[in-house]
Design a protein around this motif. Structure first.
Motif, PDB file in Angstrom:
ATOM      1  N   LEU A 129      46.713  27.154   2.154  1.00 39.02           N
ATOM      2  CA  LEU A 129      45.185  27.388   2.347  1.00 39.02           C
ATOM      3  C   LEU A 129      44.273  26.689   0.935  1.00 39.02           C
ATOM      4  CD1 LEU A 129      43.051  28.471   3.644  1.00 39.02           C
ATOM      5  CD2 LEU A 129      43.646  30.561   3.117  1.00 39.02           C
ATOM      6  N   GLU A 130      43.503  25.665   1.435  1.00 37.43           N
ATOM      7  CA  GLU A 130      42.841  25.468   0.151  1.00 37.43           C
ATOM      8  C   GLU A 130      42.391  26.557  -0.690  1.00 37.43           C
ATOM      9  OE1 GLU A 130      39.770  22.473   1.514  1.00 37.43           O
ATOM     10  OE2 GLU A 130      41.301  22.173   3.339  1.00 37.43           O
ATOM     11  N   ILE A 131      42.317  26.007  -1.867  1.00 46.28           N
ATOM     12  CA  ILE A 131      41.751  26.588  -2.579  1.00 46.28           C
ATOM     13  C   ILE A 131      40.346  27.138  -2.714  1.00 46.28           C
ATOM     14  CG2 ILE A 131      41.301  25.340  -4.596  1.00 46.28           C
ATOM     15  CD1 ILE A 131      43.014  28.531  -5.104  1.00 46.28           C
ATOM     16  N   SER A 132      39.630  26.257  -2.340  1.00 43.93           N
ATOM     17  CA  SER A 132      38.013  26.357  -2.257  1.00 43.93           C
ATOM     18  C   SER A 132      38.015  27.709  -1.260  1.00 43.93           C
ATOM     19  CB  SER A 132      37.776  25.308  -2.116  1.00 43.93           C
ATOM     20  OG  SER A 132      37.973  24.962  -0.260  1.00 43.93           O
ATOM     21  N   LYS A 133      38.497  27.938   0.222  1.00 39.98           N
ATOM     22  CA  LYS A 133      38.826  28.854   1.334  1.00 39.98           C
ATOM     23  C   LYS A 133      38.859  30.039   0.299  1.00 39.98           C
ATOM     24  CE  LYS A 133      38.589  25.045   4.338  1.00 39.98           C
ATOM     25  NZ  LYS A 133      39.639  24.752   6.501  1.00 39.98           N
ATOM     26  N   VAL A 134      40.488  30.325  -0.421  1.00 41.80           N
ATOM     27  CA  VAL A 134      41.060  31.400  -0.968  1.00 41.80           C
ATOM     28  C   VAL A 134      39.467  31.780  -1.641  1.00 41.80           C
ATOM     29  CG1 VAL A 134      42.556  32.196  -2.947  1.00 41.80           C
ATOM     30  CG2 VAL A 134      43.345  31.093  -1.766  1.00 41.80           C
ATOM     31  N   VAL A 135      39.187  31.394  -2.757  1.00 37.14           N
ATOM     32  CA  VAL A 135      37.828  31.480  -3.547  1.00 37.14           C
ATOM     33  C   VAL A 135      36.878  32.305  -2.306  1.00 37.14           C
ATOM     34  CG1 VAL A 135      36.078  30.746  -5.048  1.00 37.14           C
ATOM     35  CG2 VAL A 135      38.046  29.745  -5.344  1.00 37.14           C
ATOM     36  N   TRP A 136      36.503  31.464  -1.708  1.00 35.56           N
ATOM     37  CA  TRP A 136      35.108  31.719  -0.727  1.00 35.56           C
ATOM     38  C   TRP A 136      35.560  33.465   0.064  1.00 35.56           C
ATOM     39  CZ3 TRP A 136      34.291  32.846   4.290  1.00 35.56           C
ATOM     40  CH2 TRP A 136      32.857  32.912   4.761  1.00 35.56           C
ATOM     41  N   LEU A 137      37.065  33.230   0.490  1.00 33.84           N
ATOM     42  CA  LEU A 137      37.447  34.229   1.155  1.00 33.84           C
ATOM     43  C   LEU A 137      37.119  35.597   0.418  1.00 33.84           C
ATOM     44  CD1 LEU A 137      40.361  33.082   3.182  1.00 33.84           C
ATOM     45  CD2 LEU A 137      37.970  34.352   4.416  1.00 33.84           C
ATOM     46  N   SER A 170      44.723  49.543   3.063  1.00 30.40           N
ATOM     47  CA  SER A 170      43.946  49.583   3.500  1.00 30.40           C
ATOM     48  C   SER A 170      45.176  48.376   4.485  1.00 30.40           C
ATOM     49  CB  SER A 170      43.000  48.478   2.578  1.00 30.40           C
ATOM     50  OG  SER A 170      42.227  47.713   3.414  1.00 30.40           O
ATOM     51  N   ARG A 171      44.439  48.606   5.675  1.00 31.66           N
ATOM     52  CA  ARG A 171      44.871  47.826   6.895  1.00 31.66           C
ATOM     53  C   ARG A 171      43.931  46.633   7.294  1.00 31.66           C
ATOM     54  NH1 ARG A 171      48.987  51.831   8.863  1.00 31.66           N
ATOM     55  NH2 ARG A 171      48.494  53.703   8.509  1.00 31.66           N
ATOM     56  N   GLU A 172      43.403  47.011   6.775  1.00 29.87           N
ATOM     57  CA  GLU A 172      41.897  45.006   6.947  1.00 29.87           C
ATOM     58  C   GLU A 172      42.716  44.514   6.250  1.00 29.87           C
ATOM     59  OE1 GLU A 172      38.171  45.623   7.798  1.00 29.87           O
ATOM     60  OE2 GLU A 172      38.639  47.519   8.614  1.00 29.87           O
ATOM     61  N   LEU A 173      43.674  43.526   6.679  1.00 27.60           N
ATOM     62  CA  LEU A 173      43.633  42.685   5.468  1.00 27.60           C
ATOM     63  C   LEU A 173      43.818  41.165   5.167  1.00 27.60           C
ATOM     64  CD1 LEU A 173      48.166  43.494   5.679  1.00 27.60           C
ATOM     65  CD2 LEU A 173      45.907  44.281   4.322  1.00 27.60           C
ATOM     66  N   VAL A 174      43.432  40.428   4.354  1.00 23.32           N
ATOM     67  CA  VAL A 174      42.696  39.079   4.231  1.00 23.32           C
ATOM     68  C   VAL A 174      44.030  38.510   3.733  1.00 23.32           C
ATOM     69  CG1 VAL A 174      40.952  37.377   4.212  1.00 23.32           C
ATOM     70  CG2 VAL A 174      40.514  39.260   4.647  1.00 23.32           C
ATOM     71  N   THR A 193      35.591  36.173  -2.488  1.00 29.65           N
ATOM     72  CA  THR A 193      34.066  36.763  -2.738  1.00 29.65           C
ATOM     73  C   THR A 193      33.422  36.972  -1.880  1.00 29.65           C
ATOM     74  OG1 THR A 193      34.076  34.389  -4.167  1.00 29.65           O
ATOM     75  CG2 THR A 193      31.826  35.411  -3.611  1.00 29.65           C
ATOM     76  N   HIS A 194      33.140  36.339  -0.312  1.00 30.82           N
ATOM     77  CA  HIS A 194      32.620  37.247   0.726  1.00 30.82           C
ATOM     78  C   HIS A 194      32.829  38.476   1.159  1.00 30.82           C
ATOM     79  CE1 HIS A 194      30.488  33.375  -0.081  1.00 30.82           C
ATOM     80  NE2 HIS A 194      29.490  33.788   0.945  1.00 30.82           N
ATOM     81  N   CYS A 195      34.485  38.263   0.882  1.00 32.08           N
ATOM     82  CA  CYS A 195      34.813  39.919   1.832  1.00 32.08           C
ATOM     83  C   CYS A 195      35.065  40.478   0.640  1.00 32.08           C
ATOM     84  CB  CYS A 195      36.197  39.339   2.001  1.00 32.08           C
ATOM     85  SG  CYS A 195      36.482  38.124   3.581  1.00 32.08           S
ATOM     86  N   HIS A 196      34.547  40.337  -0.801  1.00 29.95           N
ATOM     87  CA  HIS A 196      34.620  41.472  -1.644  1.00 29.95           C
ATOM     88  C   HIS A 196      36.016  41.635  -2.605  1.00 29.95           C
ATOM     89  CE1 HIS A 196      30.899  41.519  -2.186  1.00 29.95           C
ATOM     90  NE2 HIS A 196      30.450  41.623  -0.199  1.00 29.95           N
ATOM     91  N   LEU A 197      37.242  41.195  -2.820  1.00 31.04           N
ATOM     92  CA  LEU A 197      38.675  41.415  -2.065  1.00 31.04           C
ATOM     93  C   LEU A 197      39.466  41.667  -4.444  1.00 31.04           C
ATOM     94  CD1 LEU A 197      39.981  38.464   0.588  1.00 31.04           C
ATOM     95  CD2 LEU A 197      39.563  41.661   0.190  1.00 31.04           C
ATOM     96  N   GLY A 198      39.967  42.294  -4.200  1.00 27.70           N
ATOM     97  CA  GLY A 198      39.907  42.300  -5.782  1.00 27.70           C
ATOM     98  C   GLY A 198      41.765  41.289  -5.792  1.00 27.70           C
ATOM     99  N   CYS A 199      42.237  40.968  -4.313  1.00 24.45           N
ATOM    100  CA  CYS A 199      43.820  40.084  -4.369  1.00 24.45           C
ATOM    101  C   CYS A 199      43.314  39.956  -3.227  1.00 24.45           C
ATOM    102  CB  CYS A 199      45.194  41.407  -4.915  1.00 24.45           C
ATOM    103  SG  CYS A 199      45.644  41.633  -3.514  1.00 24.45           S
ATOM    104  N   MET A 200      44.458  39.001  -2.850  1.00 17.91           N
ATOM    105  CA  MET A 200      45.206  37.861  -1.824  1.00 17.91           C
ATOM    106  C   MET A 200      46.372  37.864  -1.590  1.00 17.91           C
ATOM    107  SD  MET A 200      43.375  34.664   0.263  1.00 17.91           S
ATOM    108  CE  MET A 200      41.536  35.388   0.741  1.00 17.91           C
ATOM    109  N   PRO A 201      47.057  38.394  -0.619  1.00 13.25           N
ATOM    110  CA  PRO A 201      48.166  38.801  -0.457  1.00 13.25           C
ATOM    111  C   PRO A 201      48.538  37.210   0.247  1.00 13.25           C
ATOM    112  CG  PRO A 201      48.136  40.448   0.328  1.00 13.25           C
ATOM    113  CD  PRO A 201      46.174  40.117   0.125  1.00 13.25           C
TER     114      PRO A 201
END
Length: 191
Positions: free
Chosen positions: A59-67, A49-53, A69-77
């Motif tokens: 970054l605030e943890i609440s924003k990490v969780v929101w991203l 996947s080249r579309e990276l978030v 959840t809403h972007c359907h990510l299994g991991c966030m680099p």
């Protein structure tokens, strides 16, 4: 006297932005003849996947969780200013922090603020397992299996993050190419 032959496994681990190349000797599996698969020939860039978030460490943890959840990510680099990976946050990391907080206040009291992570750096695994762009699908599958992970980050030779390969990406590729794999095996048997 019998000596066991070994393979050398090299990989790069990023800890707090510093790259460290690790080398391990692993026993070679006993095989009658080396066999190559289609996955050995397919570049990882074809399935990643080249579309990276990504997140920065602050970054605030609440924003990490929101991203996530809403972007359907299994991991966030988690990356530094040069876009080099310094860690990864997975769904499991988030659940472990939530479980720890819930266990600490098992009597129904609100979670103490000092137990709640405030930013990405406090939650991330401070190790990023990476492969370079020239790696193959077989390399990604092997790394996921050996390291018991569902995601591998893909970097340029300069260390800049360019993609993520998930176990789902590998399974999707396998499903799409199953007929190719079967026909390849049939032709090898007939030859």
């Amino acid at each position: 006297m019998t000596t066991m032959s070994t393979d050398v496994r090299r990989y790069t681990v990023y800890r707090h932005g510093d790259a460290q190349t690790l080398v391990e000797s692993v026993p070679k599996p006993q095989r009658s003849a080396p066999s190559r698969t289609v996955a050995d020939l397919v570049p990882i860039v074809d399935v990643m996947s080249r579309e990276l978030v990504c997140a920065r460490g602050n970054l605030e943890i609440s924003k990490v969780v929101w991203l996530m959840t809403h972007c359907h990510l299994g991991c966030m680099p988690v990356v530094d200013d040069r876009r080099h990976p310094i860690g990864v946050i997975t769904k499991t990391d988030l659940l472990e922090h939530l479980d720890a907080a819930m266990q600490s206040c098992g009597n129904g009291a609100p979670m103490p603020a000092d137990l709640t992570p405030r930013n990405a750096e406090e939650v991330m695994m401070p190790i990023a397992l990476v492969l370079q762009e020239h790696a193959t699908v077989a390399h990604a599958a092997a790394m996921m299996s050996l390291e018991d992970t569902h995601h591998v980050l893909v970097v340029r030779a300069s260390g800049e993050l360019v993609g993520v390969v998930s176990s789902k990406d590998v399974v999707d590729w396998l499903v799409e190419n199953d007929e190719l794999t079967l026909s390849s095996r049939r032709s090898n048997r007939g030859a």
